[in-house]
Design a protein around this motif. Structure first.
Motif, PDB file in Angstrom:
ATOM      1  N   ASP A 116      43.066  39.543 -15.425  1.00  0.00           N
ATOM      2  CA  ASP A 116      42.070  38.926 -16.311  1.00  0.00           C
ATOM      3  C   ASP A 116      40.725  38.762 -15.608  1.00  0.00           C
ATOM      4  O   ASP A 116      39.666  39.021 -16.191  1.00  0.00           O
ATOM      5  CB  ASP A 116      42.570  37.557 -16.781  1.00  0.00           C
ATOM      6  N   GLU A 117      40.772  38.336 -14.341  1.00  0.00           N
ATOM      7  CA  GLU A 117      39.532  38.119 -13.596  1.00  0.00           C
ATOM      8  C   GLU A 117      38.819  39.445 -13.316  1.00  0.00           C
ATOM      9  O   GLU A 117      37.587  39.544 -13.432  1.00  0.00           O
ATOM     10  CB  GLU A 117      39.836  37.403 -12.282  1.00  0.00           C
ATOM     11  N   VAL A 118      39.589  40.453 -12.955  1.00  0.00           N
ATOM     12  CA  VAL A 118      38.995  41.780 -12.700  1.00  0.00           C
ATOM     13  C   VAL A 118      38.351  42.316 -13.969  1.00  0.00           C
ATOM     14  O   VAL A 118      37.213  42.820 -13.957  1.00  0.00           O
ATOM     15  CB  VAL A 118      40.062  42.753 -12.175  1.00  0.00           C
ATOM     16  N   ALA A 119      39.070  42.211 -15.084  1.00  0.00           N
ATOM     17  CA  ALA A 119      38.536  42.696 -16.360  1.00  0.00           C
ATOM     18  C   ALA A 119      37.262  41.946 -16.736  1.00  0.00           C
ATOM     19  O   ALA A 119      36.281  42.536 -17.201  1.00  0.00           O
ATOM     20  CB  ALA A 119      39.587  42.548 -17.449  1.00  0.00           C
ATOM     21  N   ARG A 120      37.254  40.629 -16.527  1.00  0.00           N
ATOM     22  CA  ARG A 120      36.080  39.830 -16.869  1.00  0.00           C
ATOM     23  C   ARG A 120      34.868  40.251 -16.051  1.00  0.00           C
ATOM     24  O   ARG A 120      33.771  40.449 -16.589  1.00  0.00           O
ATOM     25  CB  ARG A 120      36.380  38.347 -16.641  1.00  0.00           C
ATOM     26  N   GLN A 121      35.067  40.404 -14.737  1.00  0.00           N
ATOM     27  CA  GLN A 121      33.943  40.758 -13.869  1.00  0.00           C
ATOM     28  C   GLN A 121      33.413  42.156 -14.183  1.00  0.00           C
ATOM     29  O   GLN A 121      32.192  42.380 -14.198  1.00  0.00           O
ATOM     30  CB  GLN A 121      34.364  40.657 -12.405  1.00  0.00           C
ATOM     31  N   LEU A 122      34.324  43.084 -14.419  1.00  0.00           N
ATOM     32  CA  LEU A 122      33.890  44.456 -14.708  1.00  0.00           C
ATOM     33  C   LEU A 122      33.148  44.528 -16.041  1.00  0.00           C
ATOM     34  O   LEU A 122      32.153  45.249 -16.170  1.00  0.00           O
ATOM     35  CB  LEU A 122      35.089  45.401 -14.716  1.00  0.00           C
ATOM     36  N   MET A 123      33.611  43.780 -17.023  1.00  0.00           N
ATOM     37  CA  MET A 123      32.940  43.817 -18.321  1.00  0.00           C
ATOM     38  C   MET A 123      31.597  43.112 -18.277  1.00  0.00           C
ATOM     39  O   MET A 123      30.659  43.477 -18.998  1.00  0.00           O
ATOM     40  CB  MET A 123      33.840  43.206 -19.391  1.00  0.00           C
TER      41      MET A 123
END
Length: 232
Positions: A116-123
């Motif tokens: 979730d954190e990786v997806a949030r930062q990338l988006m």
């Protein structure tokens, strides 16, 4: 103390341009040499043999360019359509798109909270690029380039076809067939070895594989030419 990352050498990024260049040159050598061998076996004059080879070079280069352009352009159209669809989906439901991206990372081995954190930062950084790369498998900055692919294939074909043609120009009628055969097989051996070496495979196997099929093509076309009096 954090160590600087070690730079590693990989070969997969070369596969696109290497494939176009090697296949183009290989086709140029094989098709032109085979055409010359077939016409020469039908007892054509050196002038006819040369004219046939030049016509084969032009026709082959244009065929390679047209085929590669159509193929890569179709790929580019599909990529653009997929990216545009992804752009609309992100505008309409960004929360779902973030969950979708996180699910991809969970499938790759991350725990849900980290995903979730990786997806949030990338988006937050570039949502479209993240989804294009990880969901669609399309790097935004590396999409298909039809004109570049067409030009590469045409030039590579012409370069390969020039080798047997040069042998025709520089030799006498009596030694023409031998010169074309030797020059073409040596060229094919070199192309196969270089392609294998750059790709990390065995140069010897690559050279033998390409040379075998090139010799088979030239031999069969020469046989047909001697039987029917024309190259087909």
């Amino acid at each position: 103390m954090t160590r600087a990352p070690r730079k590693e050498m990989h070969r997969s990024h070369r596969s696109g341009w290497l494939r176009a260049a090697v296949l183009g040159a290989n086709d140029g050598v094989v098709s032109t040499a085979s055409l010359i061998a077939g016409v020469a076996a039908a007892n054509a004059t050196p002038q006819v043999v040369l004219l046939t080879g030049v016509a084969g070079l032009v026709a082959g280069a244009m065929s390679m360019a047209a085929g590669e352009y159509v193929s890569v352009h179709s790929q580019a159209d599909t990529e653009r359509a997929d990216i545009e669809q992804e752009r609309r989906e992100q505008e309409n439901d960004p929360v779902h798109e973030m969950s979708e991206l996180a699910a991809i990372y969970v499938g790759r081995g991350l725990d849900p909270s980290t995903a979730d954190e990786v997806a949030r930062q990338l988006m937050e950084r570039d949502a479209l690029q993240a989804h294009a790369r990880d969901e669609l498998g399309i790097p935004i900055d590396g999409q298909a380039r039809p004109l570049q692919a067409a030009l590469t294939s045409a030039l590579a074909f012409a370069a390969g076809a020039g080798i047997p043609l040069l042998a025709v120009v520089l030799t006498t009628e009596d030694s023409m067939t031998t010169a074309v055969t030797v020059a073409s097989l040596v060229s094919l051996m070199g192309l196969g070895a270089v392609a294998a070496q750059v790709g990390g495979a065995s140069p010897l196997r690559g050279a033998l594989r390409v040379t075998f099929w090139g010799a088979a093509a030239m031999g069969l076309t020469a046989l047909v030419g001697s039987w029917f009096g024309v190259a087909v």
